[in-house]
Write a protein that holds these residues in place. Structure first.
Motif, PDB file in Angstrom:
ATOM      1  N   PRO A  81       0.820  -1.214   0.000  1.00  0.00           N
ATOM      2  CA  PRO A  81       0.000   0.000   0.000  1.00  0.00           C
ATOM      3  C   PRO A  81       0.854   1.264   0.000  1.00  0.00           C
ATOM      4  O   PRO A  81       1.859   1.355   0.705  1.00  0.00           O
ATOM      5  CB  PRO A  81      -0.807  -0.122   1.305  1.00  0.00           C
ATOM      6  CG  PRO A  81       0.014  -0.987   2.190  1.00  0.00           C
ATOM      7  CD  PRO A  81       0.676  -1.961   1.272  1.00  0.00           C
ATOM      8  N   GLY A  82       0.466   2.222  -0.846  1.00  0.00           N
ATOM      9  CA  GLY A  82       1.134   3.515  -0.862  1.00  0.00           C
ATOM     10  C   GLY A  82       0.402   4.509   0.004  1.00  0.00           C
ATOM     11  O   GLY A  82      -0.636   4.214   0.607  1.00  0.00           O
ATOM     12  N   LEU A  83       0.943   5.724   0.048  1.00  0.00           N
ATOM     13  CA  LEU A  83       0.350   6.769   0.872  1.00  0.00           C
ATOM     14  C   LEU A  83      -0.593   7.665   0.088  1.00  0.00           C
ATOM     15  O   LEU A  83      -1.277   8.500   0.676  1.00  0.00           O
ATOM     16  CB  LEU A  83       1.461   7.622   1.501  1.00  0.00           C
ATOM     17  CG  LEU A  83       2.458   6.878   2.398  1.00  0.00           C
ATOM     18  CD1 LEU A  83       3.460   7.853   3.002  1.00  0.00           C
ATOM     19  CD2 LEU A  83       1.727   6.112   3.500  1.00  0.00           C
ATOM     20  N   LEU A  84      -0.633   7.523  -1.243  1.00  0.00           N
ATOM     21  CA  LEU A  84      -1.491   8.361  -2.066  1.00  0.00           C
ATOM     22  C   LEU A  84      -2.852   7.703  -2.230  1.00  0.00           C
ATOM     23  O   LEU A  84      -2.950   6.478  -2.361  1.00  0.00           O
ATOM     24  CB  LEU A  84      -0.865   8.591  -3.434  1.00  0.00           C
ATOM     25  CG  LEU A  84       0.496   9.286  -3.446  1.00  0.00           C
ATOM     26  CD1 LEU A  84       1.009   9.406  -4.870  1.00  0.00           C
ATOM     27  CD2 LEU A  84       0.412  10.658  -2.789  1.00  0.00           C
ATOM     28  N   ASP A  85      -3.893   8.516  -2.282  1.00  0.00           N
ATOM     29  CA  ASP A  85      -5.230   8.007  -2.528  1.00  0.00           C
ATOM     30  C   ASP A  85      -5.273   7.398  -3.930  1.00  0.00           C
ATOM     31  O   ASP A  85      -4.903   8.066  -4.903  1.00  0.00           O
ATOM     32  CB  ASP A  85      -6.254   9.140  -2.414  1.00  0.00           C
ATOM     33  CG  ASP A  85      -7.640   8.679  -2.787  1.00  0.00           C
ATOM     34  OD1 ASP A  85      -8.045   8.940  -3.929  1.00  0.00           O
ATOM     35  OD2 ASP A  85      -8.302   8.047  -1.938  1.00  0.00           O
ATOM     36  N   PRO A  86      -5.689   6.129  -4.070  1.00  0.00           N
ATOM     37  CA  PRO A  86      -5.638   5.465  -5.388  1.00  0.00           C
ATOM     38  C   PRO A  86      -6.402   6.202  -6.474  1.00  0.00           C
ATOM     39  O   PRO A  86      -5.955   6.272  -7.624  1.00  0.00           O
ATOM     40  CB  PRO A  86      -6.250   4.089  -5.108  1.00  0.00           C
ATOM     41  CG  PRO A  86      -5.997   3.856  -3.659  1.00  0.00           C
ATOM     42  CD  PRO A  86      -6.103   5.206  -3.015  1.00  0.00           C
TER      43      PRO A  86
END
Length: 448
Positions: free
Chosen positions: A69-74
């Motif tokens: 998971p990244g920190l940016l909203d998908p």
């Protein structure tokens, strides 16, 4: 009387033609100017009605796997330009290159009403990206432009161009076949000219075909190259040579790119090029060594020129791979019935290296010998493997346990949202594919 001559003489004359382009531009007018090519699908970039001629193809692409998971909203990330494909900020996203997608995707072009393609090659190898390992170079018909920080990476994003003219009378269908388990993004231009009058009957159509032998069938890979024992073996009829091209019909061979992964640790060349014209049993065009065919000498040098050169030099990468090109633009090899282009892999074929080539040629229609290609698992480059590290078992305290649980929960929420955005863009790709063909039809109807 027109006395002009030279490469650019056509620029001094006005022709009855209409320029046009198919591209991945966002038909909504927004800035999603790329297509998400779905995994396991064949996508038509466009169908063009002739008579016409493709004059230029440009592309850039990238294939990344979502690791964690990244920190940016998908959803917000999906609406932005895909700059993270080039510079994934540390700690913001955790995506990784698919290093071999250039070999897993194919470019396929079918002319007129044929039921077999005349161009069939891995996407990267068609544009002279050997072994899915891009290198910067400029030649007359092809070039690759690679950012310095992306150099030395399998599957690195770059831009590619092809300037070989590709005339056709009835129709051109350009497809990308993604035989990967992952989708990949593709920006592209396909520039072409439309004509009102049909092409002459003797018009030669562009062809390209890929071939690989891994390894080549060598009789003495443990013997030193250029040793007197090896050099005493004769090879006059080309038996066992690596075959760059076998084609039937009337036309002319205009060159190839060659990628070699050498296993012996010495010199991979010394093999002579041999051309068999119109079914002859003994070659009538004979060379003096692999480096000589590529217009080099005493091994391969680090240079690239309009018609020949090195893209990757074996001495500049830890994988020991070399990619070179030779284009017969002013010296095409003519044939009236058939042609076989071959090169010895080591003198008298004693080496057992990994060889792959893309051959380019023009011939009159139809394409008499159907093009085939190895299955995707047989196209993957041979690379050095990194040994797995056994991870230590660490006793977790309460905070560590909570951190791992929270991380896993965020991944459970993040992964399906990213996947949803991929599916949305894949649907857009299919829609844009149909619109591209309709757009080309509209232009053709205007210009008749």
């Amino acid at each position: 009387m027109n006395h002009l001559s030279g490469m650019f003489k056509d620029l001094t004359k006005v022709k009855q033609a209409r320029s046009a382009r198919l591209s991945s531009w966002d038909h909504s007018g927004r800035n999603q100017d790329y297509w998400e090519i779905p995994a396991g699908e064949s996508i038509t970039l466009g169908e063009i009605e002739g008579p016409a001629c493709i004059t230029h193809i440009w592309m850039t692409s990238s294939c990344r796997k979502v690791k964690e998971p990244g920190l940016l909203d998908p959803e917000m990330q999906a609406k932005a330009a895909p700059v993270m494909e080039i510079h994934p900020a540390l700690g913001v996203i955790w995506d990784a290159y698919d290093p071999f997608y250039y070999r897993k995707a194919l470019i396929k072009i079918t002319w007129d009403d044929q039921d077999t393609p005349s161009v069939l090659a891995p996407l990267g190898d068609f544009f002279c990206i050997g072994n899915s390992y891009p290198g910067n170079f400029t030649s007359l018909p092809f070039n690759v432009s690679l950012k310095p920080e992306e150099a030395g990476k399998y599957g690195a994003p770059c831009s590619v161009s092809c300037y070989f003219p590709m005339p056709f009378n009835k129709k051109a269908k350009i497809e990308i076949v993604n035989e990967n388990e992952l989708p990949f993004i593709l920006y592209f231009y396909i520039d072409y000219e439309m004509y009102k009058e049909p092409m002459a009957e003797d018009t030669a159509y562009f062809h390209a075909s890929w071939h690989r032998e891994s390894p080549c069938d060598g009789w003495g890979p443990d013997l030193q190259i250029n040793s007197p024992e090896v050099n005493s073996v004769s090879n006059l009829d080309g038996e066992g040579n690596y075959v760059v091209l076998e084609a039937e019909g009337a036309g002319h061979y205009v060159g190839c790119n060659l990628s070699v992964k050498h296993y012996q640790g010495s010199w991979w060349g010394e093999g002579d090029d041999m051309f068999f014209i119109d079914g002859e049993e003994m070659p009538s065009i004979n060379g003096t060594g692999t480096e000589d065919y590529f217009n080099h000498a005493w091994g391969m040098q680090r240079n690239n020129a309009p018609f020949f050169g090195t893209i990757l030099h074996e001495g500049d990468n830890t994988e020991g791979i070399h990619t070179a090109y030779r284009f017969h633009i002013t010296d095409p090899v003519r044939f009236e019935k058939s042609i076989k282009v071959s090169i010895e892999h080591g003198h008298a074929n004693h080496l057992s290296d990994d060889w792959s080539t893309t051959a380019y040629w023009y011939q009159t229609m139809p394409t008499r010998k159907s093009l085939t290609i190895l299955p995707v698992e047989k196209r993957i480059p041979v690379t050095a493997s990194i040994p797995e590290i056994e991870q230590p078992v660490v006793k977790l305290n309460d905070e560590m346990k909570a951190a791992r649980e929270a991380y896993e929960k965020r991944w459970e929420e993040y992964a399906p949202k990213r996947e949803e955005q991929f599916r949305i863009k894949e649907c857009k790709c299919r829609k844009d594919s149909a619109e591209n063909t309709e757009f080309a039809k509209k232009l053709r109807n205007i210009y008749r």
